[in-house]
Design a protein around this motif. Structure first.
Motif, PDB file in Angstrom:
ATOM      1  N   ASN A 158       0.802  -1.232   0.000  1.00 17.89           N
ATOM      2  CA  ASN A 158       0.000   0.000   0.000  1.00 17.89           C
ATOM      3  C   ASN A 158       0.829   1.273   0.000  1.00 17.89           C
ATOM      4  O   ASN A 158       0.355   2.304   0.461  1.00 17.89           O
ATOM      5  CB  ASN A 158      -0.907   0.016   1.236  1.00 17.89           C
ATOM      6  N   SER A 159       2.045   1.233  -0.495  1.00 12.04           N
ATOM      7  CA  SER A 159       2.914   2.404  -0.450  1.00 12.04           C
ATOM      8  C   SER A 159       3.007   3.147  -1.770  1.00 12.04           C
ATOM      9  O   SER A 159       3.744   4.128  -1.868  1.00 12.04           O
ATOM     10  CB  SER A 159       4.326   1.981  -0.015  1.00 12.04           C
ATOM     11  N   ASN A 160       2.280   2.708  -2.792  1.00 11.04           N
ATOM     12  CA  ASN A 160       2.355   3.303  -4.129  1.00 11.04           C
ATOM     13  C   ASN A 160       3.796   3.391  -4.602  1.00 11.04           C
ATOM     14  O   ASN A 160       4.213   4.360  -5.222  1.00 11.04           O
ATOM     15  CB  ASN A 160       1.695   4.694  -4.163  1.00 11.04           C
ATOM     16  N   HIS A 161       4.573   2.358  -4.287  1.00  7.66           N
ATOM     17  CA  HIS A 161       5.965   2.304  -4.714  1.00  7.66           C
ATOM     18  C   HIS A 161       6.096   1.531  -6.023  1.00  7.66           C
ATOM     19  O   HIS A 161       5.377   0.566  -6.246  1.00  7.66           O
ATOM     20  CB  HIS A 161       6.821   1.593  -3.665  1.00  7.66           C
ATOM     21  N   ASP A 162       7.038   1.947  -6.838  1.00  9.49           N
ATOM     22  CA  ASP A 162       7.408   1.177  -8.017  1.00  9.49           C
ATOM     23  C   ASP A 162       8.401   0.116  -7.553  1.00  9.49           C
ATOM     24  O   ASP A 162       9.584   0.398  -7.323  1.00  9.49           O
ATOM     25  CB  ASP A 162       8.038   2.070  -9.076  1.00  9.49           C
ATOM     26  N   LEU A 163       7.929  -1.091  -7.423  1.00 11.99           N
ATOM     27  CA  LEU A 163       8.729  -2.169  -6.864  1.00 11.99           C
ATOM     28  C   LEU A 163       9.711  -2.760  -7.871  1.00 11.99           C
ATOM     29  O   LEU A 163      10.453  -3.684  -7.538  1.00 11.99           O
ATOM     30  CB  LEU A 163       7.808  -3.249  -6.306  1.00 11.99           C
ATOM     31  N   ALA A 164       9.702  -2.225  -9.069  1.00 14.49           N
ATOM     32  CA  ALA A 164      10.706  -2.608 -10.059  1.00 14.49           C
ATOM     33  C   ALA A 164      11.827  -1.571 -10.119  1.00 14.49           C
ATOM     34  O   ALA A 164      12.672  -1.610 -11.007  1.00 14.49           O
ATOM     35  CB  ALA A 164      10.070  -2.765 -11.434  1.00 14.49           C
ATOM     36  N   SER A 165      11.831  -0.648  -9.176  1.00 16.10           N
ATOM     37  CA  SER A 165      12.848   0.407  -9.163  1.00 16.10           C
ATOM     38  C   SER A 165      14.177  -0.121  -8.641  1.00 16.10           C
ATOM     39  O   SER A 165      14.276  -1.256  -8.176  1.00 16.10           O
ATOM     40  CB  SER A 165      12.370   1.577  -8.300  1.00 16.10           C
ATOM     41  N   ASP A 166      15.184   0.734  -8.683  1.00 15.69           N
ATOM     42  CA  ASP A 166      16.519   0.321  -8.249  1.00 15.69           C
ATOM     43  C   ASP A 166      16.711   0.425  -6.745  1.00 15.69           C
ATOM     44  O   ASP A 166      17.577  -0.252  -6.182  1.00 15.69           O
ATOM     45  CB  ASP A 166      17.587   1.181  -8.947  1.00 15.69           C
ATOM     46  N   ALA A 167      15.930   1.278  -6.091  1.00 11.36           N
ATOM     47  CA  ALA A 167      16.126   1.485  -4.657  1.00 11.36           C
ATOM     48  C   ALA A 167      14.810   1.882  -3.999  1.00 11.36           C
ATOM     49  O   ALA A 167      13.979   2.561  -4.606  1.00 11.36           O
ATOM     50  CB  ALA A 167      17.176   2.561  -4.410  1.00 11.36           C
ATOM     51  N   ILE A 168      14.637   1.450  -2.753  1.00 12.15           N
ATOM     52  CA  ILE A 168      13.455   1.779  -1.958  1.00 12.15           C
ATOM     53  C   ILE A 168      13.913   2.180  -0.564  1.00 12.15           C
ATOM     54  O   ILE A 168      14.799   1.548   0.016  1.00 12.15           O
ATOM     55  CB  ILE A 168      12.484   0.591  -1.878  1.00 12.15           C
ATOM     56  N   GLU A 169      13.312   3.234  -0.027  1.00 13.44           N
ATOM     57  CA  GLU A 169      13.613   3.657   1.334  1.00 13.44           C
ATOM     58  C   GLU A 169      12.769   2.839   2.316  1.00 13.44           C
ATOM     59  O   GLU A 169      11.549   2.812   2.215  1.00 13.44           O
ATOM     60  CB  GLU A 169      13.311   5.148   1.509  1.00 13.44           C
ATOM     61  N   ASP A 170      13.444   2.161   3.214  1.00 19.64           N
ATOM     62  CA  ASP A 170      12.767   1.387   4.264  1.00 19.64           C
ATOM     63  C   ASP A 170      13.060   2.060   5.596  1.00 19.64           C
ATOM     64  O   ASP A 170      14.161   1.946   6.133  1.00 19.64           O
ATOM     65  CB  ASP A 170      13.267  -0.061   4.259  1.00 19.64           C
ATOM     66  N   ALA A 171      12.067   2.758   6.116  1.00 18.27           N
ATOM     67  CA  ALA A 171      12.231   3.474   7.381  1.00 18.27           C
ATOM     68  C   ALA A 171      11.505   2.778   8.526  1.00 18.27           C
ATOM     69  O   ALA A 171      11.423   3.318   9.622  1.00 18.27           O
ATOM     70  CB  ALA A 171      11.717   4.906   7.242  1.00 18.27           C
ATOM     71  N   SER A 172      10.993   1.566   8.284  1.00 19.45           N
ATOM     72  CA  SER A 172      10.124   0.921   9.269  1.00 19.45           C
ATOM     73  C   SER A 172      10.722  -0.311   9.926  1.00 19.45           C
ATOM     74  O   SER A 172      10.100  -0.906  10.802  1.00 19.45           O
ATOM     75  CB  SER A 172       8.812   0.524   8.600  1.00 19.45           C
ATOM     76  N   SER A 173      11.925  -0.717   9.514  1.00 20.70           N
ATOM     77  CA  SER A 173      12.481  -1.980  10.004  1.00 20.70           C
ATOM     78  C   SER A 173      13.641  -1.754  10.971  1.00 20.70           C
ATOM     79  O   SER A 173      14.468  -0.867  10.747  1.00 20.70           O
ATOM     80  CB  SER A 173      12.974  -2.821   8.829  1.00 20.70           C
ATOM     81  N   PRO A 174      13.734  -2.570  12.028  1.00 20.04           N
ATOM     82  CA  PRO A 174      12.758  -3.580  12.448  1.00 20.04           C
ATOM     83  C   PRO A 174      11.568  -2.925  13.147  1.00 20.04           C
ATOM     84  O   PRO A 174      11.724  -1.909  13.814  1.00 20.04           O
ATOM     85  CB  PRO A 174      13.552  -4.443  13.429  1.00 20.04           C
ATOM     86  N   GLN A 215      -3.924  11.373 -10.295  1.00 17.74           N
ATOM     87  CA  GLN A 215      -5.129  11.150  -9.517  1.00 17.74           C
ATOM     88  C   GLN A 215      -5.608  12.385  -8.773  1.00 17.74           C
ATOM     89  O   GLN A 215      -6.810  12.621  -8.652  1.00 17.74           O
ATOM     90  CB  GLN A 215      -4.900  10.015  -8.515  1.00 17.74           C
ATOM     91  N   ASP A 216      -4.690  13.180  -8.255  1.00 20.19           N
ATOM     92  CA  ASP A 216      -5.096  14.350  -7.471  1.00 20.19           C
ATOM     93  C   ASP A 216      -5.201  15.619  -8.309  1.00 20.19           C
ATOM     94  O   ASP A 216      -5.526  16.692  -7.783  1.00 20.19           O
ATOM     95  CB  ASP A 216      -4.147  14.578  -6.295  1.00 20.19           C
ATOM     96  N   GLY A 217      -4.922  15.519  -9.619  1.00 19.13           N
ATOM     97  CA  GLY A 217      -5.115  16.650 -10.515  1.00 19.13           C
ATOM     98  C   GLY A 217      -4.141  17.790 -10.337  1.00 19.13           C
ATOM     99  O   GLY A 217      -4.437  18.929 -10.719  1.00 19.13           O
ATOM    100  N   ASP A 218      -2.948  17.498  -9.809  1.00 16.77           N
ATOM    101  CA  ASP A 218      -1.980  18.578  -9.600  1.00 16.77           C
ATOM    102  C   ASP A 218      -1.007  18.730 -10.755  1.00 16.77           C
ATOM    103  O   ASP A 218      -0.057  19.505 -10.686  1.00 16.77           O
ATOM    104  CB  ASP A 218      -1.215  18.360  -8.289  1.00 16.77           C
ATOM    105  N   GLY A 219      -1.236  17.968 -11.829  1.00 17.45           N
ATOM    106  CA  GLY A 219      -0.382  18.072 -13.003  1.00 17.45           C
ATOM    107  C   GLY A 219       0.820  17.152 -12.971  1.00 17.45           C
ATOM    108  O   GLY A 219       1.606  17.132 -13.929  1.00 17.45           O
ATOM    109  N   THR A 220       0.970  16.393 -11.913  1.00 17.57           N
ATOM    110  CA  THR A 220       2.097  15.466 -11.782  1.00 17.57           C
ATOM    111  C   THR A 220       1.586  14.032 -11.753  1.00 17.57           C
ATOM    112  O   THR A 220       0.607  13.731 -11.059  1.00 17.57           O
ATOM    113  CB  THR A 220       2.890  15.745 -10.488  1.00 17.57           C
ATOM    114  N   GLN A 221       2.243  13.160 -12.501  1.00 15.84           N
ATOM    115  CA  GLN A 221       1.849  11.764 -12.509  1.00 15.84           C
ATOM    116  C   GLN A 221       2.134  11.138 -11.131  1.00 15.84           C
ATOM    117  O   GLN A 221       3.232  11.259 -10.595  1.00 15.84           O
ATOM    118  CB  GLN A 221       2.606  10.998 -13.592  1.00 15.84           C
TER     119      GLN A 221
END
Length: 509
Positions: A330-346, A477-483
């Protein structure tokens, strides 16, 4: 239960390194980006932690390792000898390091960073319950459609995948069981009781199955997640409440949560997969991730052992004919990207922010080989605003709800998913936690029609019957002009929907 996929969740594709490993083999090391320090390397007077010790799966090796465990001040909880996984508790802060040096041990590590604690209750959830007044309105609206369940007028999700029509052709077979590996299921709920399989249910907290009658139930009414999921899969068409995607199949419950904090630890998940396999479960639904690490990096010895143990268990279940489905996050992350920030572990002690490479640090169980990863859609068949995505990551999509941007033409105008709750109640929830059980229900319908299909063929058929809307021209989705997200791929396979949105009607036809 803060880590359940209905709240926040990530999911990733099957990495090549995992796909190439042997079923019970030692997973090769891979580099991660600054993983947190392994918690097992502490003083000898450390508090009691749980461990998994993974060995060669032969009796002589396991017997030798058990002796080494005892010598290192460890207590065996249970040994899954068929897959070479031993669940242990120990207060020896050097236990994992000691066991890693033992001949025959292929990996060993702590499954948590917090000490074992007495049982307690989980935090209250955020579901919106159906009121009596709302129920009366829904019943009146549903009555306009002959054969509908009393609350079905609000179930836009069933109509979105043709499940309402599919039920008239084939509601599913009583020979197919979907196990809900989750927070427990209220089997006394009038919509669940007709299809509940007690003989295939258990509580796996601690790593060993407890089949005492009722052990599989939620600890409190706040542990509602699994009951909601179970209703989405197999709520009976019995003139009560709602209907499930596959109202003719059976559903079982394997409670894997820690009663003290609601987390899903590796030893419980290992137990769940083995129990499901050994009790003839055809399909499992997994709307969670294995705590305490959002991603398990292979150059951390504890996280490496967690990956090894859970992978052995889920592959064992696959070999015995069980297909696993898991939600994408539910993070709207592109999981095929090169890097993801994980601020929740452990997430059971103090998180240590880190940047991870999702091809080298694994989200469990969804990133393991053979597990079907499911993204979420709303009532307009568009990716839900929160759903994670990624080309080559997501396998299929299914309704998970979208209250913000996709509001259906239903009596409540609520874009979330209405389903069962403990104590005979009903409530709306949204998340990829809700998407996965919809896909599991369709998989159950396919299994009902093709009972001899092995998991790999069943997964292929699930993908083949899906309908892919293709990437949208715009996702602002929010109509701010940014994908708000970028969909890559074409009409056959893309990052938002994988092979497409599941279709229950096509499944039964």
């Amino acid at each position: 239960m803060a880590h359940l996929r209905s709240r926040r969740r990530l999911a990733l594709a099957v990495p090549v390194v995992l796909s190439l490993t042997a079923s019970l083999g030692f997973l090769p090391a891979a580099a991660s980006a600054a993983p947190a320090t392994a918690p097992a390397e502490q003083a000898a007077d450390a508090p009691v932690l749980a461990y998994v010790v993974n060995t060669r799966a032969d009796h002589r090796t396991i017997a030798s390792v058990k002796r080494a465990i005892a010598a290192a001040d460890g207590e065996v909880v249970i040994a899954y000898e068929k897959i070479g996984v031993i669940v242990v508790r120990s207060a020896n802060g050097d236990f994992a390091n000691t066991l890693r040096q033992v001949p025959g041990v292929q990996s060993a590590g702590a499954t948590r960073t917090a000490p074992l604690a007495p049982a307690g209750t989980t935090d209250a959830g955020s579901a919106e319950y159906l009121t009596a007044a709302d129920a009366a309105k829904l019943t009146a609206a549903s009555a306009k459609t002959p054969g509908s369940e009393p609350l079905e007028a609000d179930q836009w999700d069933l109509r979105a995948i043709g499940a309402d029509k599919a039920a008239k052709i084939n509601p599913g077979s009583r020979n197919v069981t979907v196990a809900v590996i989750d927070t427990g299921v209220d089997d006394a709920h009038p919509d669940i009781a007709p299809n509940f399989s007690a003989s295939q249910s258990a509580n796996c907290f601690g790593g060993a199955p407890d089949t005492t009658p009722g052990a599989w139930r939620p600890y409190t009414a706040d542990d509602y997640h699994g009951t909601h999921v179970a209703g989405e899969i197999a709520a009976a068409r019995n003139g009560v409440g709602v209907a499930g995607v596959a109202p003719g199949v059976k559903v079982s419950a394997i409670n894997v949560t820690d009663p003290a904090n609601g987390l899903f630890y590796a030893e419980a998940v290992v137990c769940a997969f083995v129990f499901a396999a050994d009790h003839g479960v055809e399909i499992t639904n997994n709307s969670y991730y294995v705590d305490p690490w959002l991603y398990n990096c292979m150059d951390d010895p504890d996280q490496r052992a967690i990956v090894d143990a859970v992978n052995r268990a889920q592959l064992y279940a696959q070999r015995k004919g069980t297909l696993h489905l898991a939600s994408a996050g539910n993070s709207n992350h592109d999981l095929a990207s090169d890097a993801i920030e994980d601020a929740s572990s452990p997430n059971d002690t103090t998180p240590v922010p880190r940047t991870i490479d999702p091809s080298e640090c694994f989200d469990l169980p969804t990133q393991l080989p053979g597990v079907v990863t499911v993204s979420a859609t709303g009532s307009e068949n568009l990716k839900s605003y929160y759903s994670s995505y990624g080309k080559g990551v997501v396998d299929v999509a299914a309704p998970g709800g979208d209250r913000r941007y996709q509001l259906p033409d239903t009596p409540s105008k609520d874009g979330r998913i209405l389903s069962t709750m403990p104590n005979g109640a009903y409530a709306w929830l949204q998340g990829t936690s809700m998407a996965s059980p919809h896909a599991a229900g369709v998989a159950a319908l396919l299994k009902s029609k093709h009972p001899w299909l092995p998991p790999a063929a069943l997964q292929a058929l699930l993908k083949a019957q899906a309908n892919n809307p293709g990437c949208p021209a715009s996702y602002d989705q929010d109509g701010d002009g940014t994908q708000d997200a970028t969909c890559e791929g074409g009409r056959l396979v893309n990052g938002f929907y994988g092979h497409g949105i599941v279709d229950a009607l096509r499944a039964v036809k």
